[in-house]
Write a protein that holds these residues in place. Structure first.
Motif, short mmCIF file in Angstrom:
data_model
loop_
_atom_site.label_atom_id
_atom_site.label_comp_id
_atom_site.label_asym_id
_atom_site.label_seq_id
_atom_site.Cartn_x
_atom_site.Cartn_y
_atom_site.Cartn_z
N THR A 180 -12.99 -1.70 5.97
CA THR A 180 -12.54 -0.33 5.79
C THR A 180 -11.12 -0.15 6.33
O THR A 180 -10.27 0.48 5.71
N ALA A 183 -8.62 -1.65 3.93
CA ALA A 183 -8.73 -1.27 2.53
C ALA A 183 -7.53 -0.48 2.02
O ALA A 183 -7.25 -0.49 0.81
N GLU A 184 -6.81 0.18 2.90
CA GLU A 184 -5.71 1.02 2.44
C GLU A 184 -4.66 0.19 1.70
O GLU A 184 -4.17 -0.83 2.21
N ASP A 186 -5.12 -1.67 -0.83
CA ASP A 186 -5.68 -2.88 -1.44
C ASP A 186 -6.77 -2.46 -2.42
O ASP A 186 -7.90 -2.19 -2.02
N GLU A 187 -6.43 -2.40 -3.71
CA GLU A 187 -7.37 -1.91 -4.70
C GLU A 187 -8.59 -2.81 -4.85
O GLU A 187 -9.69 -2.34 -5.15
N GLN A 190 -10.83 -1.88 -1.97
CA GLN A 190 -11.32 -0.52 -2.18
C GLN A 190 -12.43 -0.49 -3.22
O GLN A 190 -13.45 0.18 -3.05
N LYS A 191 -12.25 -1.25 -4.29
CA LYS A 191 -13.27 -1.29 -5.33
C LYS A 191 -14.55 -1.93 -4.81
O LYS A 191 -15.66 -1.46 -5.10
N ALA A 194 -16.28 0.63 -2.66
CA ALA A 194 -16.89 1.70 -3.45
C ALA A 194 -18.19 1.23 -4.08
O ALA A 194 -19.21 1.95 -4.07
#
Length: 304
Positions: A180, A183-184, A186-187, A190-191, A194
């Motif tokens: 977490t 994650a900022e 970094d797609e 993040q995916k 999610a």
């Protein structure tokens, strides 16, 4: 020995089809990527990486002293412990039936760059089918008590205790916190996060609906079941974070099998849930306003 035979001998979840989990493998065609995802050598690198994560992130993480004269001076390597050389060396200690032959060149052939390996390893670690996932099946006896047991409050406390221990006593939650933070911007991560949250949430949403229906309960107007499950998840993970950050805070009482999470569950249910056969149709905001100002709902509505 045939690769398929070795694959089927691997422990769960390494014996599962990983073609939908590993997305960054260094192959051009979908068919070749699928084959590589289920290659025992690929599983060998994943297993080595997962052991390194458990060893360095905890529980019972190994801490290396940076200064023998200062007990608080320890190395804090972040993801340095997952370097290519460290992963290859760890492959050599794999238990049977994982392959034990690894090399930096093979690792680079499997994943085009090290960041791709890290992304797939994190995705695998967060994959909801992993044994460290808070699987509702593990709490089947507690859920049965919530459905029809004689002591609903005690069952809620037991659920809170079990849920917190699955977070603080297993490496997955620590990995989730670490990912977490990374994650900022970094797609890919993040995916993965999610998908991870969605796969965890879906079964618990259905469980919460069944539990309320069985007891003749419903949510207050204005609240959705998705919001309610998100509130529970936030409360559980926040409590676990508090327990990890300060083990002496008294958040968990292992002897009494009580946690602050059980109290939080009671508070959420008392505030967000009402009897289905009663006429309390106030929203959460209306109920709080009426409690503070001792006003009936009709006056609240007139004021707003």
């Amino acid at each position: 020995m045939d690769e398929r035979t070795v694959k089927h001998r691997l422990p769960y979840p390494y014996d599962q089809d990983l073609s939908g989990v590993l997305r960054r493998l260094n192959r051009r065609t979908p068919a070749s990527r699928d084959r590589l995802a289920n290659d025992p050598v690929t599983a060998a690198y994943l297993a080595a990486g997962m052991r390194l994560i458990g060893r360095h992130l905890g529980p019972c993480a190994v801490r290396t002293s940076a200064d023998p004269e200062d007990v608080n001076a320890i190395d804090r390597p972040l993801l340095a412990f997952l370097s290519q050389r460290a992963v290859v060396a760890e492959v050599g200690t794999n238990p049977d039936p994982f392959p034990r032959m690894g090399s930096v060149s093979t690792l680079r052939s499997t994943w085009g760059c090290h960041s791709d390996f890290i992304s797939d390893l994190l995705r695998f670690g967060l994959w909801s089918s992993h044994p460290s996932h808070c699987d509702a099946a593990e709490a089947a006896d507690i859920l049965e008590r919530l459905l029809e047991g004689p002591d609903y409050v005690e069952a809620l406390h037991r659920l809170g205790f079990w849920n917190i221990l699955t977070l603080v006593d297993r490496p997955r939650f620590r990995l989730e916190l670490f990912v977490t933070a990374a994650a900022e911007g970094d797609e890919v991560i993040q995916k993965a996060m999610a998908e991870n949250f969605r796969e965890i949430k879906e079964p618990w949403t259905e469980i919460c609906e069944d539990l309320m229906r069985a007891r003749g309960l419903r949510l207050r107007p204005g609240l959705t079941i998705d919001e309610f499950v998100d509130l529970i998840s936030a409360m559980m993970e926040g409590t676990a974070l508090r327990a990890l950050a300060d083990p002496r805070a008294g958040v968990i009482d292992r002897a009494a099998q009580r946690t602050l999470a059980g109290t939080g569950l009671l508070a959420l249910i008392r505030g967000c849930v009402v009897r289905d056969d009663r006429s309390d149709d106030r929203s959460l905001e209306e109920a709080v306003h009426a409690m503070v100002y001792d006003l009936p709902a009709s006056l609240y509505e007139a004021a707003y």
